[in-house]
Design a protein around this motif. Sequence first.
Motif, PDB file in Angstrom:
ATOM      1  N   ARG A 280      -9.173 100.176  27.243  1.00  0.00           N
ATOM      2  CA  ARG A 280     -10.237  99.301  26.747  1.00  0.00           C
ATOM      3  C   ARG A 280     -11.298 100.066  25.953  1.00  0.00           C
ATOM      4  NH1 ARG A 280     -12.550  94.131  28.744  1.00  0.00           N
ATOM      5  NH2 ARG A 280     -14.619  94.009  27.825  1.00  0.00           N
ATOM      6  N   GLU A 281     -11.770 101.180  26.481  1.00  0.00           N
ATOM      7  CA  GLU A 281     -12.811 101.947  25.792  1.00  0.00           C
ATOM      8  C   GLU A 281     -12.318 102.472  24.455  1.00  0.00           C
ATOM      9  OE1 GLU A 281     -14.415 104.937  28.340  1.00  0.00           O
ATOM     10  OE2 GLU A 281     -15.241 103.482  29.756  1.00  0.00           O
ATOM     11  N   GLU A 282     -11.092 102.959  24.423  1.00  0.00           N
ATOM     12  CA  GLU A 282     -10.514 103.452  23.169  1.00  0.00           C
ATOM     13  C   GLU A 282     -10.341 102.309  22.171  1.00  0.00           C
ATOM     14  OE1 GLU A 282      -7.450 106.942  23.783  1.00  0.00           O
ATOM     15  OE2 GLU A 282      -7.234 105.425  25.385  1.00  0.00           O
ATOM     16  N   LEU A 283      -9.935 101.149  22.673  1.00  0.00           N
ATOM     17  CA  LEU A 283      -9.758  99.985  21.809  1.00  0.00           C
ATOM     18  C   LEU A 283     -11.096  99.552  21.206  1.00  0.00           C
ATOM     19  CD1 LEU A 283      -8.033  97.754  20.595  1.00  0.00           C
ATOM     20  CD2 LEU A 283      -8.358  96.452  22.709  1.00  0.00           C
ATOM     21  N   GLU A 284     -12.141  99.524  22.029  1.00  0.00           N
ATOM     22  CA  GLU A 284     -13.464  99.146  21.531  1.00  0.00           C
ATOM     23  C   GLU A 284     -13.946 100.140  20.468  1.00  0.00           C
ATOM     24  OE1 GLU A 284     -15.859  98.770  25.038  1.00  0.00           O
ATOM     25  OE2 GLU A 284     -15.086  96.764  25.480  1.00  0.00           O
ATOM     26  N   ALA A 285     -13.699 101.423  20.692  1.00  0.00           N
ATOM     27  CA  ALA A 285     -14.092 102.441  19.714  1.00  0.00           C
ATOM     28  C   ALA A 285     -13.320 102.265  18.410  1.00  0.00           C
ATOM     29  CB  ALA A 285     -13.867 103.837  20.286  1.00  0.00           C
ATOM     30  N   LEU A 286     -12.033 101.974  18.513  1.00  0.00           N
ATOM     31  CA  LEU A 286     -11.213 101.742  17.333  1.00  0.00           C
ATOM     32  C   LEU A 286     -11.679 100.508  16.569  1.00  0.00           C
ATOM     33  CD1 LEU A 286      -8.740 102.406  15.594  1.00  0.00           C
ATOM     34  CD2 LEU A 286      -7.362 101.069  17.197  1.00  0.00           C
ATOM     35  N   GLN A 287     -11.987  99.438  17.292  1.00  0.00           N
ATOM     36  CA  GLN A 287     -12.473  98.215  16.657  1.00  0.00           C
ATOM     37  C   GLN A 287     -13.797  98.467  15.942  1.00  0.00           C
ATOM     38  OE1 GLN A 287     -12.433  95.673  20.118  1.00  0.00           O
ATOM     39  NE2 GLN A 287     -10.547  94.672  19.451  1.00  0.00           N
ATOM     40  N   LEU A 288     -14.697  99.222  16.573  1.00  0.00           N
ATOM     41  CA  LEU A 288     -15.978  99.525  15.966  1.00  0.00           C
ATOM     42  C   LEU A 288     -15.793 100.369  14.712  1.00  0.00           C
ATOM     43  CD1 LEU A 288     -19.035  99.361  16.034  1.00  0.00           C
ATOM     44  CD2 LEU A 288     -19.045 101.338  17.574  1.00  0.00           C
ATOM     45  N   GLU A 289     -14.906 101.333  14.768  1.00  0.00           N
ATOM     46  CA  GLU A 289     -14.605 102.178  13.609  1.00  0.00           C
ATOM     47  C   GLU A 289     -14.075 101.325  12.449  1.00  0.00           C
ATOM     48  OE1 GLU A 289     -11.176 105.408  12.483  1.00  0.00           O
ATOM     49  OE2 GLU A 289     -12.062 105.528  14.482  1.00  0.00           O
ATOM     50  N   ARG A 290     -13.162 100.415  12.755  1.00  0.00           N
ATOM     51  CA  ARG A 290     -12.590  99.551  11.713  1.00  0.00           C
ATOM     52  C   ARG A 290     -13.627  98.584  11.164  1.00  0.00           C
ATOM     53  NH1 ARG A 290      -6.588  98.238  14.259  1.00  0.00           N
ATOM     54  NH2 ARG A 290      -5.726 100.308  13.887  1.00  0.00           N
ATOM     55  N   LEU A 291     -14.496  98.059  12.025  1.00  0.00           N
ATOM     56  CA  LEU A 291     -15.561  97.166  11.575  1.00  0.00           C
ATOM     57  C   LEU A 291     -16.513  97.900  10.638  1.00  0.00           C
ATOM     58  CD1 LEU A 291     -17.134  94.513  11.627  1.00  0.00           C
ATOM     59  CD2 LEU A 291     -18.258  95.321  13.722  1.00  0.00           C
ATOM     60  N   ARG A 292     -16.903  99.107  11.010  1.00  0.00           N
ATOM     61  CA  ARG A 292     -17.790  99.905  10.157  1.00  0.00           C
ATOM     62  C   ARG A 292     -17.147 100.175   8.794  1.00  0.00           C
ATOM     63  NH1 ARG A 292     -19.963 104.029  14.795  1.00  0.00           N
ATOM     64  NH2 ARG A 292     -21.767 102.780  15.410  1.00  0.00           N
ATOM     65  N   ALA A 293     -15.855 100.491   8.801  1.00  0.00           N
ATOM     66  CA  ALA A 293     -15.148 100.746   7.543  1.00  0.00           C
ATOM     67  C   ALA A 293     -15.107  99.486   6.685  1.00  0.00           C
ATOM     68  CB  ALA A 293     -13.724 101.242   7.823  1.00  0.00           C
ATOM     69  N   THR A 294     -14.889  98.338   7.309  1.00  0.00           N
ATOM     70  CA  THR A 294     -14.861  97.074   6.575  1.00  0.00           C
ATOM     71  C   THR A 294     -16.223  96.756   5.985  1.00  0.00           C
ATOM     72  OG1 THR A 294     -13.105  96.219   7.991  1.00  0.00           O
ATOM     73  CG2 THR A 294     -14.416  94.593   6.798  1.00  0.00           C
ATOM     74  N   LEU A 295     -17.269  96.918   6.781  1.00  0.00           N
ATOM     75  CA  LEU A 295     -18.628  96.645   6.288  1.00  0.00           C
ATOM     76  C   LEU A 295     -19.028  97.619   5.186  1.00  0.00           C
ATOM     77  CD1 LEU A 295     -20.444  95.865   9.652  1.00  0.00           C
ATOM     78  CD2 LEU A 295     -19.694  94.244   7.894  1.00  0.00           C
ATOM     79  N   ARG A 296     -18.661  98.892   5.329  1.00  0.00           N
ATOM     80  CA  ARG A 296     -18.958  99.882   4.299  1.00  0.00           C
ATOM     81  C   ARG A 296     -18.262  99.504   2.989  1.00  0.00           C
ATOM     82  NH1 ARG A 296     -16.399 104.014   6.215  1.00  0.00           N
ATOM     83  NH2 ARG A 296     -17.877 104.237   7.889  1.00  0.00           N
ATOM     84  N   HIS A 297     -17.006  99.113   3.089  1.00  0.00           N
ATOM     85  CA  HIS A 297     -16.250  98.713   1.906  1.00  0.00           C
ATOM     86  C   HIS A 297     -16.899  97.499   1.246  1.00  0.00           C
ATOM     87  CE1 HIS A 297     -12.833  97.921  -0.714  1.00  0.00           C
ATOM     88  NE2 HIS A 297     -12.959  96.653  -0.359  1.00  0.00           N
ATOM     89  N   ALA A 298     -17.264  96.504   2.043  1.00  0.00           N
ATOM     90  CA  ALA A 298     -17.889  95.303   1.492  1.00  0.00           C
ATOM     91  C   ALA A 298     -19.218  95.649   0.830  1.00  0.00           C
ATOM     92  CB  ALA A 298     -18.101  94.263   2.592  1.00  0.00           C
ATOM     93  N   TYR A 299     -20.026  96.483   1.468  1.00  0.00           N
ATOM     94  CA  TYR A 299     -21.325  96.856   0.899  1.00  0.00           C
ATOM     95  C   TYR A 299     -21.150  97.610  -0.411  1.00  0.00           C
ATOM     96  CZ  TYR A 299     -25.908  98.966   0.372  1.00  0.00           C
ATOM     97  OH  TYR A 299     -27.129  99.354  -0.123  1.00  0.00           O
TER      98      TYR A 299
END
Length: 50
Positions: free
Chosen positions: A13-32
């Motif tokens: 679970r903790e690794e999954l949450e970290a992976l999801q956060l990493e992917r979300l940040r990458a998506t937001l960075r790309h959009a910005y």
Amino acid sequence: MTDLLDAAERIGREELEALQLERLRATLRHAYENVGLVGKIKRIVDLREK
């Protein structure tokens, strides 16, 4: 059967949450970086039209 699973489907679970956060940040960075200016220009044009 487990050989067919993606590595993300077998992590804790903790690794999954970290992976999801990493992917979300990458998506937001790309959009910005790629959409941010267009969105700002659109808002300025929308304000001028009112």
